[in-house]
Every structure is written in C-alpha cells, then in structure tokens.
Design a protein around this motif. Structure first.
Motif, short mmCIF file in Angstrom:
data_model
loop_
_atom_site.label_atom_id
_atom_site.label_comp_id
_atom_site.label_asym_id
_atom_site.label_seq_id
_atom_site.Cartn_x
_atom_site.Cartn_y
_atom_site.Cartn_z
N ILE A 1 0.84 -1.20 0.00
CA ILE A 1 0.00 0.00 0.00
C ILE A 1 0.87 1.26 0.00
O ILE A 1 0.61 2.22 -0.73
CB ILE A 1 -0.94 -0.01 1.22
CG1 ILE A 1 -1.97 -1.13 1.08
CG2 ILE A 1 -1.65 1.34 1.37
CD1 ILE A 1 -2.85 -1.31 2.30
N GLN A 2 1.92 1.25 0.81
CA GLN A 2 2.82 2.40 0.86
C GLN A 2 3.50 2.63 -0.48
O GLN A 2 3.59 3.77 -0.96
CB GLN A 2 3.88 2.17 1.94
CG GLN A 2 4.94 3.25 1.99
CD GLN A 2 6.04 2.94 2.99
OE1 GLN A 2 5.82 2.25 3.98
NE2 GLN A 2 7.24 3.43 2.73
N THR A 3 3.95 1.56 -1.12
CA THR A 3 4.65 1.70 -2.40
C THR A 3 3.70 2.18 -3.49
O THR A 3 4.07 3.02 -4.32
CB THR A 3 5.28 0.36 -2.80
OG1 THR A 3 6.11 -0.12 -1.73
CG2 THR A 3 6.13 0.52 -4.05
N VAL A 4 2.48 1.66 -3.50
CA VAL A 4 1.50 2.12 -4.48
C VAL A 4 1.21 3.61 -4.29
O VAL A 4 1.11 4.37 -5.26
CB VAL A 4 0.20 1.30 -4.37
CG1 VAL A 4 -0.92 1.94 -5.19
CG2 VAL A 4 0.43 -0.12 -4.85
N GLY A 5 1.09 4.03 -3.03
CA GLY A 5 0.85 5.45 -2.76
C GLY A 5 1.99 6.32 -3.24
O GLY A 5 1.77 7.39 -3.84
N GLU A 6 3.23 5.88 -2.99
CA GLU A 6 4.39 6.65 -3.45
C GLU A 6 4.43 6.73 -4.97
O GLU A 6 4.66 7.80 -5.55
CB GLU A 6 5.67 6.01 -2.91
CG GLU A 6 5.81 6.10 -1.41
CD GLU A 6 6.95 5.26 -0.88
OE1 GLU A 6 7.34 5.44 0.28
OE2 GLU A 6 7.46 4.39 -1.64
N TRP A 7 4.23 5.58 -5.60
CA TRP A 7 4.28 5.54 -7.07
C TRP A 7 3.19 6.40 -7.69
O TRP A 7 3.45 7.23 -8.56
CB TRP A 7 4.15 4.08 -7.52
CG TRP A 7 3.85 3.92 -8.97
CD1 TRP A 7 4.66 4.22 -10.02
CD2 TRP A 7 2.63 3.43 -9.54
NE1 TRP A 7 4.03 3.94 -11.21
CE2 TRP A 7 2.79 3.45 -10.94
CE3 TRP A 7 1.44 2.95 -8.99
CZ2 TRP A 7 1.78 3.02 -11.80
CZ3 TRP A 7 0.44 2.52 -9.85
CH2 TRP A 7 0.62 2.56 -11.24
N LEU A 8 1.96 6.21 -7.24
CA LEU A 8 0.84 6.95 -7.82
C LEU A 8 0.94 8.44 -7.52
O LEU A 8 0.66 9.29 -8.39
CB LEU A 8 -0.47 6.39 -7.26
CG LEU A 8 -1.76 6.79 -7.99
CD1 LEU A 8 -1.71 6.35 -9.44
CD2 LEU A 8 -2.97 6.18 -7.29
N GLY A 9 1.37 8.78 -6.31
CA GLY A 9 1.49 10.19 -5.95
C GLY A 9 2.54 10.91 -6.77
O GLY A 9 2.29 12.01 -7.29
N SER B 1 -1.38 9.78 2.24
CA SER B 1 -2.49 8.89 2.56
C SER B 1 -2.07 7.43 2.49
O SER B 1 -2.43 6.62 3.36
CB SER B 1 -3.66 9.15 1.60
OG SER B 1 -4.12 10.48 1.70
N GLY B 2 -1.30 7.09 1.46
CA GLY B 2 -0.81 5.72 1.36
C GLY B 2 0.10 5.36 2.51
O GLY B 2 0.02 4.25 3.07
N ARG B 3 0.97 6.29 2.91
CA ARG B 3 1.87 6.04 4.02
C ARG B 3 1.10 5.90 5.33
O ARG B 3 1.41 5.04 6.18
CB ARG B 3 2.88 7.18 4.13
CG ARG B 3 3.96 7.00 5.19
CD ARG B 3 4.82 5.80 4.88
NE ARG B 3 5.86 5.60 5.87
CZ ARG B 3 7.15 5.83 5.66
NH1 ARG B 3 7.56 6.27 4.48
NH2 ARG B 3 8.03 5.60 6.60
N LEU B 4 0.09 6.75 5.52
CA LEU B 4 -0.72 6.69 6.73
C LEU B 4 -1.44 5.36 6.84
O LEU B 4 -1.42 4.71 7.90
CB LEU B 4 -1.73 7.84 6.74
CG LEU B 4 -2.73 7.86 7.90
CD1 LEU B 4 -2.01 8.02 9.23
CD2 LEU B 4 -3.75 8.98 7.71
N LEU B 5 -2.07 4.94 5.77
CA LEU B 5 -2.79 3.67 5.79
C LEU B 5 -1.84 2.50 6.02
O LEU B 5 -2.14 1.57 6.78
CB LEU B 5 -3.54 3.49 4.46
CG LEU B 5 -4.48 2.28 4.36
CD1 LEU B 5 -5.55 2.34 5.44
CD2 LEU B 5 -5.13 2.24 2.98
N ALA B 6 -0.67 2.56 5.38
CA ALA B 6 0.32 1.50 5.56
C ALA B 6 0.82 1.45 7.00
O ALA B 6 1.00 0.36 7.57
CB ALA B 6 1.49 1.71 4.60
N GLU B 7 1.05 2.61 7.60
CA GLU B 7 1.55 2.63 8.97
C GLU B 7 0.50 2.15 9.97
O GLU B 7 0.85 1.59 11.02
CB GLU B 7 2.02 4.04 9.33
CG GLU B 7 3.32 4.43 8.64
CD GLU B 7 3.83 5.79 9.07
OE1 GLU B 7 3.11 6.48 9.83
OE2 GLU B 7 4.94 6.18 8.65
#
Length: 217
Positions: free
Chosen positions: A110-118, A172-178
């Motif tokens: 989830i974190q990686t998808v958020g970083e990539w998409l962002g 948001s991706g980082r928050l959800l992942a954490e």
C-alpha cells in the motif's frame, strides 16, 4: 510411516511459517509492476506513431507531444527504480519470531502504491498541464486526448494542484500502511512478551524454594 509423511511436508509448512510464502509472490509482483512501468511509455509512443496522429496536428503540438513522451519515459524509469528499490526491502520486513507476516507485506505494498501513484500524478500532471498551457491550451488537450491523461483538467491552478494532489496521495498511502504496520507491530510485540512469560514460568516453578528465616525468640 506417519513420521515420514509429516517430515515430507515439513519444508512446506516452514516455507509458510517463515514468511517466504507471502514475501516471494510480492517480490515478483513488484518486479512485474516495475517492468510494466518501463514498457508503458514505449507502448504509448508506438501506439501514437501507428495511429498516424502526427499527420493531423500542427508542429507545436507535435513538439509538445514529444516532450510529453520524454516525460513519460522519465517517469517510467523513476517508477521502475522505485518498485525495484522497494522490492529489495521486502526481506527486511519479516523477523523469524514474527507471528503476523501478511500484514507487513500488504502495508508495504500500500505504501509503495501510494508513493508511485502520488509521484506519477504530481509530476506528470504538473508538467503536462504546463505544456498544455504553453502549446495550445484546451485545443491541444482535445487533440492529444488529454482529458483521459489529466482527468482533473489543466490550467494555471492545476499546475500547482497536481503536485498537491500527488503529495496527499503519498501521505495517505503512508498513513494507511503505517496503521496496518502498527497493528502488526503491536501484535508481534504482545506475542513475544507472552512467549517470554510462558518460558519464564516453568523456570520459576522449578527453582528450589528458599527456607523461611527462623523467627527470633
């Protein structure tokens, strides 16, 4: 015979218990996504050339289109490096005594998808909006199918808004992942404490009882 049967399947159970069963498919998934990010710009370029779009658009639009293709190639390379980098870090997520192994894998994805998409939306949206603004505005956007590339539109405001949207996606991706990672960390810590208490209890029960001190007369 029964012991041999259990021993035969023991490597499979170990493969599941140590996290490799979850980690290896994710590692291959990361590699596949990384390769797709490299191939996507090439497919888009050859598709545009094959469609003959360059025969019907003016020179300034062709120049802008070439710049957009260069941008897509750069973002594809950046995305490839990101996914490969994150793929190498998957092995560090799991410890041998971790009881919960699937949650760290999913949270990392989830974190990686958020970083990539962002990063993709933020950089591509900002630069492409700037190019649309400089080389023809809405007319160029319609000719190049920009509505599908930039669903939130273009303009001076969107040059600023796309990086903000990208940043919010990363956060948001980082928050959800954490949140997922915190649950796994708490659960694993509680399990370790429980195991230590369980191991210490027999040792205390086996210790010889100390003689009670004699009372003073």
């Amino acid at each position: 015979m029964k012991d041999k049967l259990f021993a035969f399947f023991e490597p499979l159970w170990q493969f599941i218990d140590n996290g490799s069963f979850y980690r290896e498919p994710f590692r291959w998934l990361y590699v596949a996504i990384a390769v797709l990010n490299l191939l996507f710009p090439l497919v888009a370029i050859f598709g545009a050339i094959g469609s003959g779009v360059f025969e019907y658009i003016p020179g300034k639009v062709i120049f802008a289109l070439i710049l957009i293709f260069i941008l897509m190639i750069a973002l594809g390379i950046m995305s490839f490096v990101l996914w490969i980098n994150r793929q190498k870090k998957l092995k560090e997520l799991l410890c041998e005594d971790n009881e919960f192994v699937a949650i760290p894998m999913v949270s990392h994805f989830i974190q990686t998808v958020g970083e990539w998409l962002g990063f993709y939306i933020g950089l591509f949206g900002c630069v492409a909006s700037l190019l649309f603004l400089l080389f023809g505005g809405s007319e160029m956007m319609n000719q190049l199918g920009g509505a599908s590339l930039l669903p939130w539109g273009t303009g001076v405001v969107m040059i600023i808004m796309y990086p903000i949207i990208g940043f919010l996606i990363v956060v948001s991706g980082r928050l959800l992942a954490e949140l997922y990672r915190a649950m796994a960390s708490i659960a694993n810590s509680a399990k370790r404490i429980s195991n230590r208490v369980a191991d210490a209890a027999p040792a205390e029960s086996e210790a010889p009882a100390e003689a009670s001190p004699a009372g003073e007369e």
